[in-house]
Each structure stands twice: as C-alpha cells, then as structure tokens.
Design a protein around this motif. Structure first.
Motif, short mmCIF file in Angstrom:
data_model
loop_
_atom_site.label_atom_id
_atom_site.label_comp_id
_atom_site.label_asym_id
_atom_site.label_seq_id
_atom_site.Cartn_x
_atom_site.Cartn_y
_atom_site.Cartn_z
N LEU A 46 43.75 129.71 10.90
CA LEU A 46 44.32 128.63 12.76
C LEU A 46 43.34 128.40 12.85
O LEU A 46 42.65 129.65 13.62
N GLU A 49 44.17 126.30 18.87
CA GLU A 49 45.11 124.56 19.31
C GLU A 49 46.84 125.39 18.26
O GLU A 49 48.08 125.19 18.24
N GLN A 50 46.28 125.42 16.69
CA GLN A 50 47.13 126.11 15.34
C GLN A 50 47.90 127.26 15.88
O GLN A 50 49.73 126.91 15.37
N TYR A 51 47.67 127.95 16.57
CA TYR A 51 48.16 129.63 16.33
C TYR A 51 49.09 128.96 17.92
O TYR A 51 49.98 129.20 17.67
#
Length: 493
Positions: A46, A49-51
């Motif tokens: 990840l 930002e995805q986290y």
C-alpha cells in the motif's frame, strides 16, 4: 513532545476496530501530542494514500459517535503513513530504522498487534536493528503465550532486549472508566473500605458476557478458548482490583505488588475442586435478537469436532485474612443472553431480622454492582420501607415489610459520554510512560500458573464442554455450581 507510533499489524482487525478509533478520539480531544506520526506496518503493498483510504473506510464501521467528519479525518490522516514489512525478514527492519531516523522523536511506541507467535520475532528484530533504545516502548497484546511455559519464554526473550519499564503488556479492561472508578471508590473514599472484608461480604460475582460469537476469528479462537481469552487476563485482573489490599501509593509497582499478592493467594486447584468448581460450555445453535445463529462447531474456521470452550464458570477463594471463606465466582461466555460485564458484591444480611422481606424475593439484600459495559456506573441496592404501609393491630401485625430500592450512579450521565475510552487512555499512558494500568510479567506468570491445572484437566478428560443454546446464560451446571453455596447469579435471583 514528539512521538512515533509504529503499529505492527496495521491492517488487521484490532488496528481498525480498537487502536485507530482510540487514536482518533485522542486526536479529537486534543490529548494526542501534536508532533506525532502513526505508521501502519503490514505485508500489504500500500501507498500512504491507499492506507489512509483503507482506514477511512474502516471508520464507517465503528460507533457513530466515534466516526470522524471529512474535515476531522483529513487532519488526522496527515499523521498516518504506511510501511510494507515482512516481520520475519530482518532486512525489512532496516527500512523501519531508516524511516525512524528521518527525525528523532522523543518517544517511539512499537505496538505489536499481531499473532502472539510473532511477539518474540518482532522484539528480537527491533533489538537487532538497534531500535530498542531508552526512548522505545513496546506494547504487547494478549494473550501473551498459550500456557505458562510459552508465557515465560516470551517474557524471557522480551526482557533480554528491553527493560521492564519499556514493556507495556496491555489489558484493556484496566483502562475502562468503571475500573478506574472501582479503584477510586475503594481507595479514595472512607465509606466502603471498612466493609470490604469477609465479616461483611458474603460473595462476589464477576460476569463478562458477550452476545457475539467468534465472528471472523474462528481459527484463532478455536486454538484459544474462553479460559485463555478472558479468564486468565481480564477476569483475574478484575478479581485483583476487587481483592487487593490498599497500595502504599499510586505508583505502578505499588499497585502491581498488591495485585500479585492476590494472585499468589488464590486457592490451589485439587481434583475435587476442579470437578465441582469449574464448568466449561460450548454454544449450540440458538436464537439471537430473533434470528437463528449457528452452533460454535458450525462457525467458519472452527474444527467440526472442536472441544474448545466458549463458556467458563468457576468458583475460587482468596486465602488471606481479609477474604478467607468468601467465594468469588467468575463466568464468561460468547453467544449469551446479553452483552453485559459487571461485578456484583453481595453483602451479608443484617445479623438480627426485625423487619420482614417479601417471600417472593428471598435473595434480596444489600448489593453493590459495578457496571463495566454496556452501562458504566455503580448501583447500590438497599432495603427500605414503603410510605404506604399502615400499622396493624395485635401482636406481630405492625412489623413493617421492606422492599428493594437502589441508588444508581450512571457515569455517562454524570460525567458525559465523551469520557476517555479504555484504549484511548492506555495509548496515552504508553506515550507518557505510565505503567500503572499495565500488567507486569510476574503477574502474568502467576495467572498462568493458576489456570494451567484447569487446562491440564480438560486435556486429560474425554468429556466435551457442556452445550448451551445461543442466547441463554450458559449451561445449567453453572447455576448448580453457585447454588451449592445457596447463592444465585444476578439474573436468577
């Protein structure tokens, strides 16, 4: 003060259900130090930002009052970042060291929210990477081990790379506001302590009941069971809070010294007491909130022939001068009739009866109920004479009849529902270095030593746990156990 909080298992169930919401609440309340970073660590691939997006989506599943607004989450998300790591790979800890060296935080918290089998690996690799300096604090979730031997092995390894002052063995029940008020009630007031002994108390009951089943944790729970999951830690810590002597001060070791004395004073198990004073059960199919639910052995991840207990009830005593002869009853279970955790202190009846108590309520008496969840507060149950009673004529006709009344202190109503939650309090204590509400290694080992004969007896006997229908209060044998002392559980009296 600056801090870095490294959350191992940063995409796991515990991270999004408990830890992240607690950190957000501390952020919302302004009690989280402003100069901080929260780094989620997991094997997932990840970006930061995805986290952040993952955590934001998970917040939609927490209690409504604890969900952030868009603006609040945007500010909180600025603290979050992610680091992909294989916790078994030493090279990945070099990446963690490099991230931490980007700045020199005053405090580095390593929260190990992983399977217990990884505890020693993580601690050893933290040390190998030179990340076990004096500013480092490591938080270990329960269960810490599977039995006494594994608990000792974990503690030995952890203590070889960290000092005891750096190790925070978390038991979130100790962070509950109601447990804090239990200490305040006992040691901050003169009212109860003179009565807090065998001469005035008949029995004490500790109940931790859950409506939930094993949910998505079937495989984990099937190797753990209710005794390891709830009794060895939560229930025994509550028993210590109730039974301990007043500490000499409020320092961590003074409190933990007194809790250790209670654990060492618990009556040792014998073959006779193991057969009469311990009941294990396993939920069968039943109905919860009007909906059919499956039996434990039909849950996903559970062995269809499982002998794992989902319910435990037991009777014990603290063998010292304060408590000799007073039975302590503990029960905990899943898929029970209600989600309810409380401690009930039943006082002895008046030594000479000059009033009448209704025959329909033979067990009515003075009780102090410490509610832990979902309600948070104290109830004091008394007997009083109703205002509508009139004197009678003739001998014995004017004896008044008493009726039960209660004083109810609801902490949420008195202090507001926005009080500090258990995980929020404990996380802030870790950052501040306060050990009062964390468990010392010798406490844990003593608790394991006490429960291990129960585990051994279950492993050696061919019988299965007693079945109980989901949505009930457990096997009838639990009621029979307490009835042998002429007592009953609160919902049965």
């Amino acid at each position: 003060m600056s801090f870095d909080l490294i959350l191992f298992g940063g995409t796991g169930d515990l991270a999004w259900r408990k830890i992240m919401p607690a950190l957000f609440q501390a952020f919302r309340h302004g009690s989280l130090p402003s100069d901080g970073r929260i780094v989620g660590v997991a094997r997932d691939d990840l970006t930061d930002e995805q986290y952040r997006a993952l955590i934001k989506s998970r917040f939609d599943q927490v209690e409504l009052a604890k969900r952030p607004s868009e603006e609040e989450f945007s500010r909180f998300a600025a603290l979050l970042s992610f680091l992909r790591m294989d916790l078994a790979n030493p090279a990945d800890y070099a990446s963690l060291a490099a991230k931490l060296q980007q700045r020199s935080a005053d405090v580095v918290v390593m929260y190990v929210a992983t399977a217990p089998t990884l505890f020693t690996t993580v601690c050893e690799q933290i040390a190998a990477a030179g990340l076990n300096g004096p500013q480092t604090r490591v938080v270990l979730e329960k269960p810490l081990g599977h039995d006494l031997a594994s608990n000792r092995a974990i503690n030995k390894t952890v203590r070889s790379v960290l000092t005891e002052q750096q190790i925070f063995r978390i038991d979130h029940y100790l962070g509950k506001p109601s447990v804090q008020n239990l200490f305040a009630m006992r040691f901050g007031n003169a009212l109860f302590e003179p009565l807090w002994r065998r001469e005035h108390i008949a029995n004490i009951q500790i109940t931790i009941a859950e409506e939930l089943g094993v949910e998505k944790r079937g495989a984990f729970y099937d190797s753990t069971g209710a005794l390891r999951d709830m009794v060895q830690n939560h229930a025994l810590q509550l028993l210590c809070a109730i039974g301990m002597e007043p500490p000499i001060n409020s320092h961590a070791d003074a409190i933990r010294d007194e809790k250790l004395k209670v654990l060492r004073s618990l009556k040792a198990w014998t073959p006779e007491t193991l057969s009469q004073h311990v009941v294990r059960g396993q939920y069968a199919a039943g109905t919860m909130a009007g909906e059919a639910v499956p039996a434990y052995r039909d849950e996903k991840g559970v062995n269809p022939d499982s002998r794992t207990e989902t319910f435990v009830a037991l009777r014990t005593e603290i063998a010292n001068w304060r408590w000799a002869g007073v039975p302590f009853y503990i029960r905990t279970g899943k898929r029970m009739a209600a989600a309810d955790a409380h401690i009930e202190v039943n006082f002895r009846p008046a030594p000479h009866a000059i009033f009448k108590v209704p025959l329909s309520s033979p067990n009515v008496g003075n009780r102090l109920v410490i509610n832990l969840q979902p309600k948070d507060g104290l109830e004091l149950h008394l007997l009083a004479q109703g205002a509508d009673q009139r004197p009678g004529n003739g001998p014995g006709k004017s004896i008044p009849t008493l009726a039960p009344v209660q004083l109810d202190l609801d902490f949420d109503k008195r202090f507001g529902s926005g009080r500090v939650g258990a995980y929020e309090r404990l996380l802030l204590d870790v950052i501040d270095g306060r050990l009062n509400l964390f468990v010392r290694s010798d406490e844990q080992e003593e608790a394991w030593r006490w429960v291990e004969p129960i585990l051994d007896s279950w492993n050696s006997e061919p019988t299965r746990p007693r079945p109980y229908a989901a949505g009930t209060w457990g096997p009838s044998a639990a009621s029979a156990m307490i009835a042998r002392d002429n007592y009953c559980w609160s919902e049965e009296c």
